[in-house]
Enzyme design. Sequence first.
Site, mmCIF file in Angstrom:
data_model
loop_
_atom_site.group_PDB
_atom_site.id
_atom_site.type_symbol
_atom_site.label_atom_id
_atom_site.label_comp_id
_atom_site.label_asym_id
_atom_site.label_seq_id
_atom_site.Cartn_x
_atom_site.Cartn_y
_atom_site.Cartn_z
ATOM 1 N N ASP A 12 0.817 -1.228 0.000
ATOM 2 C CA ASP A 12 0.000 0.000 0.000
ATOM 3 C C ASP A 12 0.843 1.269 0.000
ATOM 4 O OD1 ASP A 12 -2.231 -1.706 0.263
ATOM 5 O OD2 ASP A 12 -1.951 -1.739 2.434
ATOM 6 N N HIS A 40 -4.101 -2.509 -6.113
ATOM 7 C CA HIS A 40 -3.571 -1.175 -6.356
ATOM 8 C C HIS A 40 -4.744 -0.246 -6.589
ATOM 9 C CE1 HIS A 40 0.423 -2.579 -6.949
ATOM 10 N NE2 HIS A 40 0.154 -3.225 -8.053
#
Length: 426
Positions: A12, A40
């Site tokens: 992340d 993503h």
Amino acid sequence: MVQAIVGANWGDEGKGKITDMLAQEADIIVRFQGGANAGHTIVNSYGKFALHTLPSGVFNDHTTNIIGNGVALNIPVLFNEIKSITDKNVPMPKLLVSDRAQMVMPYHIKLDEYEEERLAGKSFGSTKSGIAPFYSDKYAKIGFQVSELFDEASLKEKIERVIVQKNVILEHLYHKPTLKVDEIFDTLMEYKSMVEPYVCDVSAYLYEAIKEGKNILLEGQLGSLKDPDHGIYPMVTSSSTLAAYGAIGAGIPPYEIKKIITVCKAYSSAVGAGAFVSEIFGDEADELRRRGGDGGEYGATTGRPRRMGWFDCVASKYGCRIQGTTDVAFTVLDVLGYLDEIPVCIGYEIGGEITTDFPTTTKLEKAKPVIKTLPGWKSDIRGIRNYEELPENCRNYIEFIEEQIGFPITMVSNGPGRDDIIYRKK
Ligand code: GDP
């Protein structure tokens, strides 16, 4: 030239955005590990997307997107994802799937769920995408490659063989319904019809592409600390998250990876269990979580609130080193503009000793953060495109971290969009 884009931390970090940005100049983007367990987030002119399986080049019509052999391929998830982007008017991407990629089977997902249920509070925080059972089977040599879909007789015989073992576990450990050969075979035939147009000998394709001087990006998932060998084992993922694995998971020579862009977020976040030395709690964490990323720090796949913490120089120095970083992309810096002072973890105190070397898990569990506080810049830095125009305290923050981690920060991301980037000459 081949470049890898990978994460320095727990995932992340904003790799999707950096990949999407560099994808504009890429001929080919390859996913080389992981599966649909992480995602993503990409914001561009078509909208906001959470990609789990598709490479981040799918928004550029000149880019070929490849699912490499190292990926845990969930075929229905892949096709739902294609639909979700084409429904939003993105043109059908050019896609190739390695004939050596193995498939996530429906029973991998079930086994993941049942195991989490069995472990209850002691679970590893799996996203229940079947990733751990998938990789276990791959290395136990009872996984299924895409290529096996094209030999129906031996496929059926193999299913029969493999499910004997699964059924013992399903019946006696989990007390759940058992598997039937015909059902699995039929499901695999559906998978075959979906994937057939895209199947490719990817390593041969990339061999030619490299010879022709094509611009190739290897897109990593998660980050260094989730690597099964070099991360915080056992709170890791099941496939290597390191750039080095890009060579294996795509099928290219290791020496062809010329640039390793390691993405590092300006503060920390993590999902799942495991030691997280610079973690913060309460209102301080809530505020950072709410302001973080683009619309808050919540899992792209699961929606789970992420654990939050200050920037960890020890973990990031290690995370960059183990990736073999040539360039650091420092992301989500704009989010910190609300803070008067910004704490940074500059060392770990373990049993009365201070270290800046990231330890193995047993020692990590005992580590306490050594915090240094830097002055904040108290302003919105979005929209700035030149490094010199950043507030002085902001540049000091970047340069302090660069010195601590020991790798050059050549890109600073100050917003979720493709253009929110400041290049630094090094
Ligand atoms: P990935 O798995 O590494 O791609 O990470 P995520 O998908 O969790 O991306 C992090 C989040 O931050 C996403 O919502 C991005 O749109 C967002 N993001 C990426 N870079 C920046 C940035 O520089 N500033 C802000 N505010 N958000 C960013």
